[in-house]
Every structure is written in C-alpha cells, then in structure tokens.
Enzyme design. Structure first.
Site, mmCIF file in Angstrom:
data_model
loop_
_atom_site.group_PDB
_atom_site.id
_atom_site.type_symbol
_atom_site.label_atom_id
_atom_site.label_comp_id
_atom_site.label_asym_id
_atom_site.label_seq_id
_atom_site.Cartn_x
_atom_site.Cartn_y
_atom_site.Cartn_z
ATOM 1 N N HIS A 56 0.843 -1.191 0.000
ATOM 2 C CA HIS A 56 0.000 0.000 0.000
ATOM 3 C C HIS A 56 0.885 1.250 0.000
ATOM 4 O O HIS A 56 2.038 1.218 0.433
ATOM 5 C CB HIS A 56 -0.887 0.024 1.237
ATOM 6 N N GLU A 58 0.893 3.814 1.906
ATOM 7 C CA GLU A 58 1.388 4.182 3.228
ATOM 8 C C GLU A 58 2.578 3.325 3.644
ATOM 9 O O GLU A 58 3.544 3.836 4.226
ATOM 10 C CB GLU A 58 0.283 4.021 4.293
ATOM 11 N N CYS A 86 -6.007 1.854 5.947
ATOM 12 C CA CYS A 86 -6.668 0.612 6.345
ATOM 13 C C CYS A 86 -6.105 0.155 7.697
ATOM 14 O O CYS A 86 -5.194 0.763 8.252
ATOM 15 C CB CYS A 86 -6.446 -0.466 5.288
ATOM 16 N N CYS A 89 -2.241 -0.593 7.524
ATOM 17 C CA CYS A 89 -1.423 0.616 7.464
ATOM 18 C C CYS A 89 -1.490 1.390 8.780
ATOM 19 O O CYS A 89 -0.477 1.930 9.234
ATOM 20 C CB CYS A 89 -1.857 1.485 6.297
#
Length: 146
Positions: A56, A58, A86, A89
């Site tokens: 992701h 992040e 999410c 993260c």
C-alpha cells in the site's frame, strides 16, 4: 509572507502520486511524508505491480521515510494520504510513532476508524483535506473497472 506549505499543498503532492497509480491500473492511493516542510518520501499503491497485498502507498512511504531518516520512528513527520488508512497501514503507522496523519477521503468500509484500529496516542489526525478530489479519483477508478 504567506506560508505556501499548507496541508492542501502537500495533499496535492499525494494526489499526484495517486494519479500515477491510476495510470498504472493500481487502486489510486498516493502518499507523501513530510518533515520540516520537506517531502522525504513519496509513494503510491504498488500491490498489482509487486503482487504484494502489503504494498500500500502508506507502507511504501513509511519504509522510504525511515530509510531517509536512518531510523524506524517517524516522530515530527506528517503523512499525507489520499484515502483513510486501512487497518494494516494504521498498525504500521502506530509502530512508526508518526506525529501526524492527514488524509483526504474516508473509507467507510475498510478504513481504520470503521474497524476500530488504534493509532499511536500521540498521533494527531486531520481528515477531509481535498476530500472531494481524492474521492473522485477512487470512484472513477472503480467505475472504470465495472
């Protein structure tokens, strides 16, 4: 003299990353990490390219910023991300002890707030910065997929 380094300024940088993800057929989430008004990390989702569910924006930004700083903690740093983090993260952000998170669009289904994930108690959160622009990019991506 007016300070140009606003939350909107840096969120536009994160949006540029999200647009790159969109062009690469990745879910268009972009992130930048800033310290002292300097972007020290920039990233976007790479889950398709890397065949990695953990890639992701992040997560990529946390790793890049930690490498830049030479340490695992992101104290005095701000993460700008176009979509609410999410659960995964948010957990990584907790451990990074990042000082501040600014996100654009909320994620009512998979966002850390819906799932009850905690951030570090000293982390400040600001939401809704350029929310419409961030949300439109995500919506357009999924409309294109359907």
């Amino acid at each position: 003299m007016e300070n140009i380094f606003t939350d909107e300024y840096f969120m536009k940088k994160a949006l540029q990353e999200a647009e790159m993800a969109f062009e690469r057929d990745e879910i268009p989430v972009g992130a930048v990490v800033v310290v002292n008004n300097q972007v020290i990390a920039r990233s976007h989702n790479l889950t398709e390219l890397l065949n990695d569910v953990t890639a992701h924006a992040e997560m990529q930004a946390i790793t890049s910023a930690a490498n830049f700083l030479g340490g695992k903690y992101l104290k005095d740093c701000t993460l700008y991300v176009t979509l609410e983090p999410c659960q995964m993260c948010a957990g990584a952000l907790y451990w990074s002890q990042i000082s501040r998170i600014v996100f654009g669009a909320s994620d009512a289904k998979r966002g850390y707030r819906t799932l009850g994930t905690q951030l570090h108690p000293k982390t400040e959160v600001k939401l809704g910065v350029l929310e419409n622009e961030c949300a439109v990019l995500i919506k357009n991506f999924f409309l294109k997929k359907r």
